[in-house]
Design a protein around this motif. Sequence first.
Motif, PDB file in Angstrom:
ATOM      1  N   PRO A   1       0.885  -1.074   0.049  1.00  0.00           N
ATOM      2  CA  PRO A   1      -0.058   0.069   0.081  1.00  0.00           C
ATOM      3  C   PRO A   1       0.965   1.217   0.102  1.00  0.00           C
ATOM      4  O   PRO A   1       0.433   2.241  -0.422  1.00  0.00           O
ATOM      5  N   GLU A   2       2.146   1.132   0.494  1.00  0.00           N
ATOM      6  CA  GLU A   2       2.834   2.495   0.644  1.00  0.00           C
ATOM      7  C   GLU A   2       3.395   2.681  -0.818  1.00  0.00           C
ATOM      8  O   GLU A   2       3.390   3.805  -1.044  1.00  0.00           O
ATOM      9  N   ILE A   3       3.678   1.617  -1.625  1.00  0.00           N
ATOM     10  CA  ILE A   3       4.237   1.905  -2.982  1.00  0.00           C
ATOM     11  C   ILE A   3       3.037   2.572  -3.720  1.00  0.00           C
ATOM     12  O   ILE A   3       3.071   3.464  -4.386  1.00  0.00           O
ATOM     13  N   ARG A   4       1.668   2.084  -3.546  1.00  0.00           N
ATOM     14  CA  ARG A   4       0.453   2.438  -4.110  1.00  0.00           C
ATOM     15  C   ARG A   4       0.121   4.034  -3.830  1.00  0.00           C
ATOM     16  O   ARG A   4      -0.019   4.865  -4.598  1.00  0.00           O
ATOM     17  N   ARG A   5       0.671   4.181  -2.574  1.00  0.00           N
ATOM     18  CA  ARG A   5       0.232   5.680  -2.215  1.00  0.00           C
ATOM     19  C   ARG A   5       1.332   6.723  -2.634  1.00  0.00           C
ATOM     20  O   ARG A   5       1.015   7.548  -3.397  1.00  0.00           O
ATOM     21  N   GLN A   6       2.554   6.188  -2.784  1.00  0.00           N
ATOM     22  CA  GLN A   6       3.610   6.975  -3.355  1.00  0.00           C
ATOM     23  C   GLN A   6       3.454   7.211  -5.043  1.00  0.00           C
ATOM     24  O   GLN A   6       3.548   8.420  -5.132  1.00  0.00           O
ATOM     25  N   TYR A   7       3.037   6.260  -5.377  1.00  0.00           N
ATOM     26  CA  TYR A   7       2.585   6.479  -7.054  1.00  0.00           C
ATOM     27  C   TYR A   7       1.666   7.394  -7.190  1.00  0.00           C
ATOM     28  O   TYR A   7       1.836   8.385  -8.092  1.00  0.00           O
ATOM     29  N   ALA A   8       0.609   7.311  -6.455  1.00  0.00           N
ATOM     30  CA  ALA A   8      -0.415   8.088  -6.485  1.00  0.00           C
ATOM     31  C   ALA A   8      -0.055   9.415  -6.319  1.00  0.00           C
ATOM     32  O   ALA A   8      -0.559  10.695  -7.145  1.00  0.00           O
ATOM     33  N   GLU A   9       0.521   9.675  -5.347  1.00  0.00           N
ATOM     34  CA  GLU A   9       1.029  10.974  -4.882  1.00  0.00           C
ATOM     35  C   GLU A   9       1.937  11.635  -6.082  1.00  0.00           C
ATOM     36  O   GLU A   9       1.808  12.787  -6.195  1.00  0.00           O
ATOM     37  N   ALA A  10       2.731  10.913  -6.343  1.00  0.00           N
ATOM     38  CA  ALA A  10       3.706  11.370  -7.538  1.00  0.00           C
ATOM     39  C   ALA A  10       3.136  12.022  -8.620  1.00  0.00           C
ATOM     40  O   ALA A  10       3.315  12.862  -9.151  1.00  0.00           O
ATOM     41  N   LEU A  11       1.954  11.085  -8.983  1.00  0.00           N
ATOM     42  CA  LEU A  11       1.413  11.628 -10.349  1.00  0.00           C
ATOM     43  C   LEU A  11       0.572  12.876 -10.060  1.00  0.00           C
ATOM     44  O   LEU A  11       0.662  13.558 -10.976  1.00  0.00           O
ATOM     45  N   THR A  12      -0.101  12.993  -8.951  1.00  0.00           N
ATOM     46  CA  THR A  12      -0.821  14.289  -8.764  1.00  0.00           C
ATOM     47  C   THR A  12       0.101  15.325  -8.604  1.00  0.00           C
ATOM     48  O   THR A  12      -0.299  16.379  -9.346  1.00  0.00           O
ATOM     49  N   GLU A  13       1.416  15.319  -8.015  1.00  0.00           N
ATOM     50  CA  GLU A  13       2.205  16.210  -8.023  1.00  0.00           C
ATOM     51  C   GLU A  13       2.498  16.481  -9.475  1.00  0.00           C
ATOM     52  O   GLU A  13       2.799  17.739  -9.796  1.00  0.00           O
ATOM     53  N   PHE A  14       3.032  15.641 -10.181  1.00  0.00           N
ATOM     54  CA  PHE A  14       3.563  15.856 -11.614  1.00  0.00           C
ATOM     55  C   PHE A  14       2.509  16.601 -12.456  1.00  0.00           C
ATOM     56  O   PHE A  14       2.868  17.396 -13.110  1.00  0.00           O
ATOM     57  N   ARG A  15       1.257  15.972 -12.329  1.00  0.00           N
ATOM     58  CA  ARG A  15       0.443  16.796 -13.083  1.00  0.00           C
ATOM     59  C   ARG A  15       0.098  18.148 -12.737  1.00  0.00           C
ATOM     60  O   ARG A  15       0.091  18.980 -13.730  1.00  0.00           O
ATOM     61  N   SER A  16       0.241  18.451 -11.256  1.00  0.00           N
ATOM     62  CA  SER A  16      -0.338  19.699 -10.943  1.00  0.00           C
ATOM     63  C   SER A  16       0.955  20.627 -11.237  1.00  0.00           C
ATOM     64  O   SER A  16       0.814  21.838 -11.281  1.00  0.00           O
ATOM     65  N   GLU A  17       2.229  20.176 -11.468  1.00  0.00           N
ATOM     66  CA  GLU A  17       3.140  20.945 -11.884  1.00  0.00           C
ATOM     67  C   GLU A  17       3.238  20.969 -13.552  1.00  0.00           C
ATOM     68  O   GLU A  17       4.428  21.668 -14.218  1.00  0.00           O
ATOM     69  N   GLY A  18       2.348  20.758 -14.262  1.00  0.00           N
ATOM     70  CA  GLY A  18       2.164  20.681 -15.493  1.00  0.00           C
ATOM     71  C   GLY A  18       2.720  19.766 -16.669  1.00  0.00           C
ATOM     72  O   GLY A  18       3.147  20.141 -17.804  1.00  0.00           O
ATOM     73  N   PHE A  19       3.347  18.617 -15.926  1.00  0.00           N
ATOM     74  CA  PHE A  19       3.980  17.584 -16.678  1.00  0.00           C
ATOM     75  C   PHE A  19       2.649  17.065 -17.445  1.00  0.00           C
ATOM     76  O   PHE A  19       1.507  16.864 -16.892  1.00  0.00           O
ATOM     77  N   ASP A  20       3.056  16.452 -18.710  1.00  0.00           N
ATOM     78  CA  ASP A  20       1.912  15.640 -19.376  1.00  0.00           C
ATOM     79  C   ASP A  20       2.180  14.119 -19.057  1.00  0.00           C
ATOM     80  O   ASP A  20       2.810  13.432 -19.785  1.00  0.00           O
ATOM     81  N   VAL A  21       1.544  13.683 -18.121  1.00  0.00           N
ATOM     82  CA  VAL A  21       1.694  12.411 -17.623  1.00  0.00           C
ATOM     83  C   VAL A  21       0.918  11.310 -17.930  1.00  0.00           C
ATOM     84  O   VAL A  21      -0.399  11.331 -18.201  1.00  0.00           O
ATOM     85  N   ARG A  22       1.401  10.276 -18.789  1.00  0.00           N
ATOM     86  CA  ARG A  22       0.845   9.155 -19.264  1.00  0.00           C
ATOM     87  C   ARG A  22       1.296   7.811 -18.539  1.00  0.00           C
ATOM     88  O   ARG A  22       2.409   7.763 -18.326  1.00  0.00           O
ATOM     89  N   GLU A  23      -0.035   7.052 -17.988  1.00  0.00           N
ATOM     90  CA  GLU A  23       0.445   5.933 -17.480  1.00  0.00           C
ATOM     91  C   GLU A  23       0.326   4.582 -18.318  1.00  0.00           C
ATOM     92  O   GLU A  23      -0.553   4.616 -19.211  1.00  0.00           O
ATOM     93  N   ILE A  24       1.539   3.925 -18.585  1.00  0.00           N
ATOM     94  CA  ILE A  24       1.760   3.000 -19.558  1.00  0.00           C
ATOM     95  C   ILE A  24       1.849   1.647 -18.797  1.00  0.00           C
ATOM     96  O   ILE A  24       2.743   1.511 -17.854  1.00  0.00           O
ATOM     97  N   PRO A  25       1.078   0.620 -19.501  1.00  0.00           N
ATOM     98  CA  PRO A  25       1.062  -0.723 -18.588  1.00  0.00           C
ATOM     99  C   PRO A  25       2.453  -1.551 -19.345  1.00  0.00           C
ATOM    100  O   PRO A  25       2.180  -2.543 -19.975  1.00  0.00           O
ATOM    101  N   MET A  26       3.439  -1.097 -19.090  1.00  0.00           N
ATOM    102  CA  MET A  26       4.570  -1.633 -19.791  1.00  0.00           C
ATOM    103  C   MET A  26       4.688  -3.278 -19.102  1.00  0.00           C
ATOM    104  O   MET A  26       4.924  -4.208 -20.000  1.00  0.00           O
ATOM    105  N   GLU A  27       4.870  -3.417 -17.771  1.00  0.00           N
ATOM    106  CA  GLU A  27       4.746  -4.584 -17.330  1.00  0.00           C
ATOM    107  C   GLU A  27       3.739  -5.671 -17.769  1.00  0.00           C
ATOM    108  O   GLU A  27       3.960  -6.803 -18.233  1.00  0.00           O
ATOM    109  N   THR A  28       2.542  -5.242 -17.962  1.00  0.00           N
ATOM    110  CA  THR A  28       1.410  -6.052 -18.158  1.00  0.00           C
ATOM    111  C   THR A  28       1.624  -6.503 -19.795  1.00  0.00           C
ATOM    112  O   THR A  28       1.504  -7.749 -19.969  1.00  0.00           O
TER     113      THR A  28
END
Lengths: 318, 629
Positions: free
Chosen positions: B133-160
């Motif tokens: 759950p800690e990793i899930r939290r970090q991930y969600a937090e980072a993506l929110t942060e990156f988006r709020s800073e104006g980066f064009d974030v795309r989530e890619i299912p590389m592993e899958t």
Amino acid sequence: MFGLKADACSIPMPEVYYGLDDYAKSTARWCPGCGGHSILAAVHKVCKDKQYPPEKTVCVSGIGCSSRFPHYMGTYGFHGLHGRAFPVACGVKFRRPDLHLFVITGDGDCCSIGAGHWVHAIRYNMKMVVLLFDNGIYGLTKKQTSPTSALGTHSNTHPHGSVVPPINPLQTTLGFSNVSFVAQTTDWHPAHLQATIRKAADHPGLAFVRIVQRCPMFMKDLYGDMSADPNSLILLNHEKGIDLDPAIAKSFKRNLDHDPSDLGAAREVAEIHDGIPVGLLYQNTENMRYDDYGAHNLGMSIDDKSKALDALLDRYAI
Amino acid sequence: MDKHTLDVLDSSNGHGTKQRNKIDQAIVEIVSDSGEGAQKCGQSLGQISAKMGNGVWTVEIIPAEIQPPARSREGASGIRVRFGAKKITNMGDHAGLVVALNEQVLYGRLRQNAYKEGTVLLIENKWATDENPEIRRQYAEALTEFRSEGFDVREIPMETECLKLVMDARKGKNMWVLGLLCYIYDRDMELAEKQIHLTFRKKSQQVIDVNINLLRAGYQWAEDHLDVHYEIPPMKVTDDQEVMNGNEALSLGIMAAGIELCSMYPITPATSASHHLAEHFEKVGGVVHQAEDEIAAIGFAVGASYAGKTAVTITSGPGIALKTEFIGLAVMAEVPLVIIDVQRGGPSTGLPTKVEQSDLTAAIMGQTGDVPKIVIAAATIEECFHFVILARKLAEAFRTPVFLLSDANLATGVQPFKRPQINRDWFSLPIDQSAWKEGIRAFDWSPETGISKRPIPGQRGGMYTLTGLAHDENSKVAYDPEINQRSSEARSRKFAAFQKTLKPPTIHGDPEGDLLIVGWGSTLGAIDEGVEMARDQGLKVSSIHLRFLFPFEPGLADLFARFKKVMTIEINYSDTLGDPMITPENRRYSQLAWQLRARTLVDIECAGNVYGQPLGPGQVLEIIKKQLA
């Protein structure tokens, strides 16, 4: 002349014959009575006996009284840095198998500031004669404790006596990996000194010779009495050992049978303290030699180099 | 389009269309934890792009540890690839698109100002559903942060996506990402597949097949799911090209110079040059000696050179510190020797994997006593190759050690350059073993030039004892003080004579103006590009780039006089005027500035920092604007 044809002589004569003078240069500036003088004379003699061309002979030294040695040789010389004779000598020899190498180093040079290189030079086992001038004191800088000074030695750095036990250069060298030749001799027995250096020069790898040396200026008491006492030297006897004239061998009062192929026994000899064992402690002519590796691809032509480089550049071509 | 306001891929161009947009250049990063193959992916992209005729510069992003903890912010490992329709000479400023195998490593790069608003971040999305759950939290937090800073974030299912083809996605994800990037930048898939064959040539056919399948799958996925698709036209290149990094170029240069011995001790970032040499040196008659320490490494080389065998020792900052005494000996006893310093951040252990140009002063003046010698610096990867040959020749002609400076930026940077046409004169000649001419002394210093010819062991009649003590023409130890003065003059005069053979540096831009930028080493591309950007904005700025640091190329003072201001831009420390404690009297200057001030008496300004990053053209533009404000 006398009816003889020039080509009738059946004794092959070398084109050039080198005399002792060819190996000597300028007057040695060591103190009167310094052991260096007799070692220098012995090296001249061995070079002459082996007819090393002076231009094919290189003496490499570090810094210290002993390291002035190359200046007194008529050969090529390299009087380098304190403690660094080994890396220079190994570099000279690595790609020049045709050169005869002598390394001249002192107890401070080899066993203290240059100790790291000592370990590795023994391990590389490149063909060279190493002469450790061990007088148990720093002479050039005027009487400081050396790593081989006996415990309690009074010096300018330890006026109340040195406080750390000395290094035993024989035992230490015998402990290094790939060691192939360890001998001991003294400056005051010229015949044994010469015979030992000659044996070292015949060795295919690195021949390490510790020469117990007198310093009349700063360590008069260390070997002063011993050099006058025939009971101080213990001659190591063996058919594989130092080849000494039987008449001279007979003059030694103390003898010890020692097989130089026995490393364990050599280590016991190295620990003898009630006298100075002289002779060959250890020899193994089969050890790997790094100079064989260094010389394995010498003499490639520029054409071949160009071709090989071209092929390498192909690998990066797009 | 203006050539210096290039259209770097960002979110403003390419959205909502399947059309290929033509752009002049792209800056792409692939970042990951160590060991995930990001560098192999980027190098392949660089190679493919070079083969397609694009200008390319790639630079590795290297963490300090071999295997830093997973998902750590400081552990970013990866590569930047800049490629374009023109020759690319540096890593540029901000990346336009980033592939991140986890979101945490992006923080480290953000701190280094590697991205800007609008940069496209393609982030592995497996962390969103991680069992921790800690990793899930970090991930969600980072993506929110990156988006709020104006980066064009795309989530890619590389592993899958990779798991559809392989059991362990960690192995192979990099080739899937390569496929993805091949689609985005419209790379030639035939070349890409050839590149995989080349990369895995030592592996089995099965491994090659799996990686080609991954490549194709990445390409297909991008085509089906992404709206970013670009075309970067090729340049017109007629010459045969080579593509390699600076350390490989040094290694090949060593071979081309006919050097027979490289004596080294492992140190970052110099060592990879020795790795390359160790693999290939034998083919050209050379040997690598790995010494027991840095001191022995140079001592061994000095010994070999004394015995007539051309030698090089290669190291980085701390190694130079240890070699100091032997460098002094080589100067004193006039032993030819090439010393290559692939600089890193200092002092002491410093920043082993980062970029700095901090060894200039040490190279020129870092030994005790008077120690003149030649110091040159390569400015490009191509020069890394050619300057070794130059250094070897200078060392022999002037009977001197020659420093060749490179740095971590050139060492890991990859750029195509014109294939060298092999010249027989590059190679050292076999050693002279003819009899030494009678009457010539071991140091027969020419009164005019200070130059003398040296005897080599084996030459009959040339016997002398080299010594580090002050010595006379016969190499006899000097007891007369006059001899030391005379011999010092001879050793110094050689370099005055050498300087007479050099030409003044060429000026990039007009020969007069408001500001002249002076650079040296790996910053050439960034300075030239930054100066062009400034000139396009109407600023009267030019630049010169020095290759010879000691002695300098001639005519510098005259050249400087035609500009209102002269400044250096260097990647090393300097105090900034305006800092509370700093006055003109106590200010410490960047290293070239210091040398130039002393040797031209011109009031040279400087800009230097030690963030450990390569210089970007945008930084150069900012510095110029600030100077001319």
